[in-house]
Scaffold this motif. Structure first.
Motif, PDB file in Angstrom:
ATOM      1  N   GLU A  14      47.038  -0.041  -8.113  1.00 27.70           N
ATOM      2  CA  GLU A  14      46.354   0.600  -6.988  1.00 27.70           C
ATOM      3  C   GLU A  14      46.161  -0.386  -5.848  1.00 27.70           C
ATOM      4  O   GLU A  14      46.385  -0.058  -4.685  1.00 27.70           O
ATOM      5  CB  GLU A  14      44.988   1.141  -7.420  1.00 27.70           C
ATOM      6  N   TYR A  15      45.724  -1.604  -6.184  1.00 25.18           N
ATOM      7  CA  TYR A  15      45.466  -2.623  -5.175  1.00 25.18           C
ATOM      8  C   TYR A  15      46.747  -2.996  -4.432  1.00 25.18           C
ATOM      9  O   TYR A  15      46.737  -3.144  -3.214  1.00 25.18           O
ATOM     10  CB  TYR A  15      44.850  -3.859  -5.827  1.00 25.18           C
ATOM     11  N   ARG A  75      49.395  -1.134  -3.942  1.00 25.96           N
ATOM     12  CA  ARG A  75      49.749  -0.039  -3.023  1.00 25.96           C
ATOM     13  C   ARG A  75      48.851  -0.058  -1.785  1.00 25.96           C
ATOM     14  O   ARG A  75      49.322   0.083  -0.659  1.00 25.96           O
ATOM     15  CB  ARG A  75      49.628   1.308  -3.734  1.00 25.96           C
ATOM     16  N   GLU A  76      47.555  -0.256  -2.001  1.00 26.43           N
ATOM     17  CA  GLU A  76      46.606  -0.275  -0.885  1.00 26.43           C
ATOM     18  C   GLU A  76      46.887  -1.445   0.055  1.00 26.43           C
ATOM     19  O   GLU A  76      46.849  -1.300   1.275  1.00 26.43           O
ATOM     20  CB  GLU A  76      45.181  -0.376  -1.430  1.00 26.43           C
ATOM     21  N   ARG A  77      47.195  -2.602  -0.528  1.00 24.67           N
ATOM     22  CA  ARG A  77      47.475  -3.788   0.283  1.00 24.67           C
ATOM     23  C   ARG A  77      48.718  -3.574   1.142  1.00 24.67           C
ATOM     24  O   ARG A  77      48.735  -3.935   2.323  1.00 24.67           O
ATOM     25  CB  ARG A  77      47.654  -4.991  -0.624  1.00 24.67           C
ATOM     26  N   ASN A 118      49.861  -0.759   2.235  1.00 26.39           N
ATOM     27  CA  ASN A 118      49.487   0.185   3.294  1.00 26.39           C
ATOM     28  C   ASN A 118      48.664  -0.496   4.384  1.00 26.39           C
ATOM     29  O   ASN A 118      48.860  -0.249   5.567  1.00 26.39           O
ATOM     30  CB  ASN A 118      48.700   1.369   2.719  1.00 26.39           C
ATOM     31  N   ARG A 119      47.735  -1.364   3.978  1.00 26.26           N
ATOM     32  CA  ARG A 119      46.892  -2.077   4.940  1.00 26.26           C
ATOM     33  C   ARG A 119      47.737  -3.003   5.799  1.00 26.26           C
ATOM     34  O   ARG A 119      47.585  -3.059   7.020  1.00 26.26           O
ATOM     35  CB  ARG A 119      45.840  -2.884   4.175  1.00 26.26           C
ATOM     36  N   ALA A 151      35.125  -5.821  -1.108  1.00 25.67           N
ATOM     37  CA  ALA A 151      36.341  -5.510  -1.849  1.00 25.67           C
ATOM     38  C   ALA A 151      36.212  -5.988  -3.297  1.00 25.67           C
ATOM     39  O   ALA A 151      36.632  -5.284  -4.227  1.00 25.67           O
ATOM     40  CB  ALA A 151      37.553  -6.152  -1.176  1.00 25.67           C
ATOM     41  N   GLU A 169      33.895  -3.558  -5.049  1.00 27.87           N
ATOM     42  CA  GLU A 169      34.605  -2.296  -5.283  1.00 27.87           C
ATOM     43  C   GLU A 169      35.627  -2.439  -6.403  1.00 27.87           C
ATOM     44  O   GLU A 169      35.818  -1.526  -7.206  1.00 27.87           O
ATOM     45  CB  GLU A 169      35.280  -1.821  -3.997  1.00 27.87           C
ATOM     46  N   SER A 170      36.279  -3.601  -6.485  1.00 27.29           N
ATOM     47  CA  SER A 170      37.268  -3.788  -7.545  1.00 27.29           C
ATOM     48  C   SER A 170      36.592  -3.771  -8.915  1.00 27.29           C
ATOM     49  O   SER A 170      37.097  -3.151  -9.847  1.00 27.29           O
ATOM     50  CB  SER A 170      38.059  -5.076  -7.343  1.00 27.29           C
ATOM     51  N   ARG A 198      35.674  -0.150  -9.682  1.00 26.16           N
ATOM     52  CA  ARG A 198      36.843   0.666 -10.004  1.00 26.16           C
ATOM     53  C   ARG A 198      37.407   0.332 -11.390  1.00 26.16           C
ATOM     54  O   ARG A 198      37.780   1.229 -12.142  1.00 26.16           O
ATOM     55  CB  ARG A 198      37.923   0.477  -8.923  1.00 26.16           C
TER      56      ARG A 198
END
Length: 91
Positions: free
Chosen positions: A41-42, A44-46, A48-49, A65, A68-69, A72
């Motif tokens: 997930e991280y 993919r998010e990275r 995108n960011r 972050a 949140e990690s 999660r």
């Protein structure tokens, strides 16, 4: 009935059908599975960011972050434990 605190979160998890060794094995497996899923997930998010030009973070954002990690990973581990028959102990 076995009720132990998991590193997966602050709540207690219980499963009357398993002993301490099975609990230990299940907890470790779920924590491993949760970390692997979170890393996917991280990543993919990275991507995108970074694609959006949002790669730089302040120390506040980095701390949030990290919080949140942990949250999660605990959530993902909890889902795994539920699939293995564990339930949250009543408060």
């Amino acid at each position: 009935m076995l009720a132990l605190v998991s590193c997966a979160g602050p709540r207690q998890w219980q499963n009357p059908d398993v002993g301490r060794q099975q609990w230990s094995n299940d907890r470790a497996a779920c924590e491993r599975e949760a970390r692997l899923e979170f890393e996917k997930e991280y990543a993919r998010e990275r991507l995108n960011r970074e694609a959006g030009g949002l790669a730089a973070t302040s120390s506040y954002e980095a701390n949030m972050a990290q919080f949140e990690s942990r949250r999660r990973i605990g959530e993902l581990a909890g889902h795994c434990l539920k699939r293995r028959g564990y339930r949250k102990a009543p408060d």
